[in-house]
Design an enzyme around this catalytic site. Structure first.
Site, PDB file in Angstrom:
ATOM      1  N   ASP A  11       0.886  -1.152   0.000  1.00  0.00           N
ATOM      2  CA  ASP A  11       0.000   0.000   0.000  1.00  0.00           C
ATOM      3  C   ASP A  11       0.938   1.220   0.000  1.00  0.00           C
ATOM      4  O   ASP A  11       2.138   1.078   0.262  1.00  0.00           O
ATOM      5  CB  ASP A  11      -0.848  -0.056   1.287  1.00  0.00           C
ATOM      6  CG  ASP A  11      -1.676   1.180   1.488  1.00  0.00           C
ATOM      7  OD1 ASP A  11      -2.425   1.537   0.581  1.00  0.00           O
ATOM      8  OD2 ASP A  11      -1.554   1.795   2.577  1.00  0.00           O
ATOM      9  N   LEU A  12       0.437   2.395  -0.321  1.00  0.00           N
ATOM     10  CA  LEU A  12       1.337   3.557  -0.412  1.00  0.00           C
ATOM     11  C   LEU A  12       1.261   4.424   0.856  1.00  0.00           C
ATOM     12  O   LEU A  12       2.186   4.451   1.671  1.00  0.00           O
ATOM     13  CB  LEU A  12       0.989   4.373  -1.667  1.00  0.00           C
ATOM     14  CG  LEU A  12       1.847   5.606  -1.928  1.00  0.00           C
ATOM     15  CD1 LEU A  12       3.306   5.239  -2.160  1.00  0.00           C
ATOM     16  CD2 LEU A  12       1.319   6.369  -3.158  1.00  0.00           C
ATOM     17  N   ASP A  13       0.138   5.109   0.990  1.00  0.00           N
ATOM     18  CA  ASP A  13      -0.035   6.032   2.115  1.00  0.00           C
ATOM     19  C   ASP A  13      -0.075   5.246   3.429  1.00  0.00           C
ATOM     20  O   ASP A  13      -0.941   4.386   3.606  1.00  0.00           O
ATOM     21  CB  ASP A  13      -1.345   6.807   1.912  1.00  0.00           C
ATOM     22  CG  ASP A  13      -1.676   7.701   3.073  1.00  0.00           C
ATOM     23  OD1 ASP A  13      -0.764   8.342   3.604  1.00  0.00           O
ATOM     24  OD2 ASP A  13      -2.863   7.744   3.462  1.00  0.00           O
ATOM     25  N   THR A  19       1.890  10.243   3.626  1.00  0.00           N
ATOM     26  CA  THR A  19       1.139  11.295   2.933  1.00  0.00           C
ATOM     27  C   THR A  19      -0.158  11.612   3.671  1.00  0.00           C
ATOM     28  O   THR A  19      -0.813  12.608   3.361  1.00  0.00           O
ATOM     29  CB  THR A  19       0.844  10.871   1.473  1.00  0.00           C
ATOM     30  OG1 THR A  19       0.731   9.448   1.418  1.00  0.00           O
ATOM     31  CG2 THR A  19       1.948  11.314   0.535  1.00  0.00           C
ATOM     32  N   LYS A  47      -8.256   7.034   6.015  1.00  0.00           N
ATOM     33  CA  LYS A  47      -7.069   6.316   5.544  1.00  0.00           C
ATOM     34  C   LYS A  47      -7.465   5.111   4.690  1.00  0.00           C
ATOM     35  O   LYS A  47      -8.279   4.293   5.113  1.00  0.00           O
ATOM     36  CB  LYS A  47      -6.192   5.890   6.730  1.00  0.00           C
ATOM     37  CG  LYS A  47      -5.565   7.086   7.402  1.00  0.00           C
ATOM     38  CD  LYS A  47      -4.591   6.699   8.500  1.00  0.00           C
ATOM     39  CE  LYS A  47      -3.951   7.956   9.084  1.00  0.00           C
ATOM     40  NZ  LYS A  47      -3.164   7.675  10.272  1.00  0.00           N
ATOM     41  N   SER A 116      -2.574   0.713  -4.315  1.00  0.00           N
ATOM     42  CA  SER A 116      -3.002   1.909  -3.575  1.00  0.00           C
ATOM     43  C   SER A 116      -4.304   2.474  -4.139  1.00  0.00           C
ATOM     44  O   SER A 116      -4.532   2.447  -5.347  1.00  0.00           O
ATOM     45  CB  SER A 116      -1.902   2.981  -3.685  1.00  0.00           C
ATOM     46  OG  SER A 116      -2.394   4.246  -3.328  1.00  0.00           O
ATOM     47  N   ALA A 117      -5.128   3.027  -3.242  1.00  0.00           N
ATOM     48  CA  ALA A 117      -6.371   3.669  -3.669  1.00  0.00           C
ATOM     49  C   ALA A 117      -6.108   5.015  -4.334  1.00  0.00           C
ATOM     50  O   ALA A 117      -6.977   5.575  -5.006  1.00  0.00           O
ATOM     51  CB  ALA A 117      -7.266   3.889  -2.449  1.00  0.00           C
ATOM     52  N   LYS A 147     -11.126  -0.656  -1.647  1.00  0.00           N
ATOM     53  CA  LYS A 147     -10.901  -1.613  -0.564  1.00  0.00           C
ATOM     54  C   LYS A 147     -12.066  -1.473   0.422  1.00  0.00           C
ATOM     55  O   LYS A 147     -12.497  -0.344   0.641  1.00  0.00           O
ATOM     56  CB  LYS A 147      -9.571  -1.296   0.157  1.00  0.00           C
ATOM     57  CG  LYS A 147      -8.332  -1.334  -0.755  1.00  0.00           C
ATOM     58  CD  LYS A 147      -7.146  -0.645  -0.084  1.00  0.00           C
ATOM     59  CE  LYS A 147      -5.972  -0.485  -1.023  1.00  0.00           C
ATOM     60  NZ  LYS A 147      -4.850   0.269  -0.466  1.00  0.00           N
ATOM     61  N   GLU A 171      -0.259  -3.390   4.556  1.00  0.00           N
ATOM     62  CA  GLU A 171      -1.333  -2.395   4.634  1.00  0.00           C
ATOM     63  C   GLU A 171      -1.402  -1.698   5.984  1.00  0.00           C
ATOM     64  O   GLU A 171      -1.109  -2.319   7.005  1.00  0.00           O
ATOM     65  CB  GLU A 171      -2.683  -3.107   4.455  1.00  0.00           C
ATOM     66  CG  GLU A 171      -3.334  -2.961   3.118  1.00  0.00           C
ATOM     67  CD  GLU A 171      -3.794  -1.546   2.792  1.00  0.00           C
ATOM     68  OE1 GLU A 171      -3.873  -0.698   3.697  1.00  0.00           O
ATOM     69  OE2 GLU A 171      -4.094  -1.285   1.622  1.00  0.00           O
ATOM     70  N   ASP A 172      -1.801  -0.435   5.978  1.00  0.00           N
ATOM     71  CA  ASP A 172      -2.016   0.269   7.254  1.00  0.00           C
ATOM     72  C   ASP A 172      -3.501   0.453   7.551  1.00  0.00           C
ATOM     73  O   ASP A 172      -3.846   0.918   8.631  1.00  0.00           O
ATOM     74  CB  ASP A 172      -1.319   1.643   7.254  1.00  0.00           C
ATOM     75  CG  ASP A 172      -2.012   2.626   6.345  1.00  0.00           C
ATOM     76  OD1 ASP A 172      -2.350   2.233   5.199  1.00  0.00           O
ATOM     77  OD2 ASP A 172      -2.253   3.764   6.766  1.00  0.00           O
TER      78      ASP A 172
END
Ligand code: B16
Ligand code: MG
Length: 218
Positions: A11-13, A19, A47, A116-117, A147, A171-172
Site C-alpha cells: 500500500d502507499l499512504d 502522505t 485512511k 493503492s487507492a 478496498k 497495509e495500514d
C-alpha cells in the site's frame, strides 16, 4: 514463516510514505470551510478510503445535502490543495528501511507491486524516486472498486502473473487488510494491533517491516 511468497504488494499512504498528514490538511481545509470540525481523529476514517468515499464522509459529518456535480468539484478542489502540499515531497519523507527492504526482496527474485487507492500514486513514487523499483503499479486510476474489495490487489497479481495465494500485502488500513483476505492473499499490518487484528503480523511502525526479511521464503 511466510512461505511461497512470490510478490509483495505495498500500500502507499501509511506504508511507504506518510502522505496521510497532507490528506489531513487538505480535508481539514475543505471541512472547516463548511464549519465542520475536523481533527486527526476524524482523519483516521479517511485512511485507505477513496477520494469520493472520503467526500461522502465529509457530507455526512456536516449533514451537507449537495448534488453529485458539486461533490466532484469539491473533491477536485481538495485534490488540488493536496497536490500543492505534496509538490515538495522527497525521499526524506519515506519511512525508514522501506527502500532497503524493497531492494533486498528484489535481490531474492520477489516481485514488487503497488496496491493503492490513490490516483496520485505514480506522481508520489516519482517524487520519492522509487517508481522504477515497482514491477507493477495498481492504483486508483485503474480500478473501480475501493478496498475492502480486492480489485486493486488482484489487478497487481494478474499484471505479474502471480497467484493471489503467493502474494503478501502490506497495509495500514483495516479495509486494506480485509481486501487482501477477500482476494485470498496474506496480509501484514502497519499500525495499531487492535485495529488491524486480522493481519498475520502487525508492526507498530512501517520501518519495522524490515523484520519480514527473516520470515519471507520464496
Ligand atoms: P487520492 P492508500 C489512500 O492511499 C489514502 O490513504 C486515502 O486517505 C486517500 O483518500 C486515497 O488514497 C485516495 O487518494 O485522493 O490521492 O486519489 O493508503 O490506498 O495508498
Ligand atoms: Mg494506506
Amino acid at each position: 514463516m511466510l512461505e511461497n511468497i512470490k510478490c509483495v504488494i505495498f500500500d502507499l499512504d501509511g506504508v511507504v510514505v506518510d502522505t496521510a498528514k497532507y490528506h489531513y490538511l487538505a480535508w481539514k481545509r475543505l471541512a472547516e470551510g463548511f464549519h465542520i470540525s475536523f481533527t486527526e481523529k476524524e482523519n483516521e476514517n479517511f485512511k485507505g478510503v477513496s477520494r469520493m468515499a472520503c467526500m461522502d464522509i465529509i457530507c455526512e459529518m456536516g449533514n451537507l445535502k449537495i448534488n453529485q456535480d458539486l461533490k466532484i468539484n469539491l473533491a477536485n478542489m481538495k485534490n488540488e490543495w493536496y497536490v500543492e502540499y505534496i509538490n515538495t515531497l522527497d525521499q526524506s519523507e519515506m519511512f525508514d528501511n522501506v527502500k532497503d527492504f524493497i531492494l533486498e526482496l528484489k535481490k531474492r527474485g520477489i516481485k514488487i507491486a503497488l496496491g493503492s487507492a490513490s490516483k496520485n500514486a505514480r506522481f508520489i513514487l516519482e517524487k520519492l524516486e522509487i517508481k522504477d523499483l515497482f514491477d507493477t503499479i495498481s492504483d486508483g486510476t485503474r480500478v473501480k472498486n475501493a478496498k475492502p474489495d480486492p480489485e486493486v490487489f488482484l489487478l497487481a497479481a494478474s499484471d505479474l502473473n502471480v497467484n493471489p495465494e503467493n502474494c503478501l500485502v502490506i497495509e495500514d488500513a483495516k479495509s486494506g487488510v480485509e481486501a487482501a483476505y477477500n482476494g485470498k492473499m496474506r496480509a501484514i499490518g502497519i499500525g495499531d494491533k487492535d485495529h488491524l487484528s486480522q493481519a498475520e503480523i502487525v508492526y507498530s511502525q512501517a520501518s519495522d517491516m524490515i523484520g519480514l526479511l527473516d520470515l519471507i521464503k520464496k
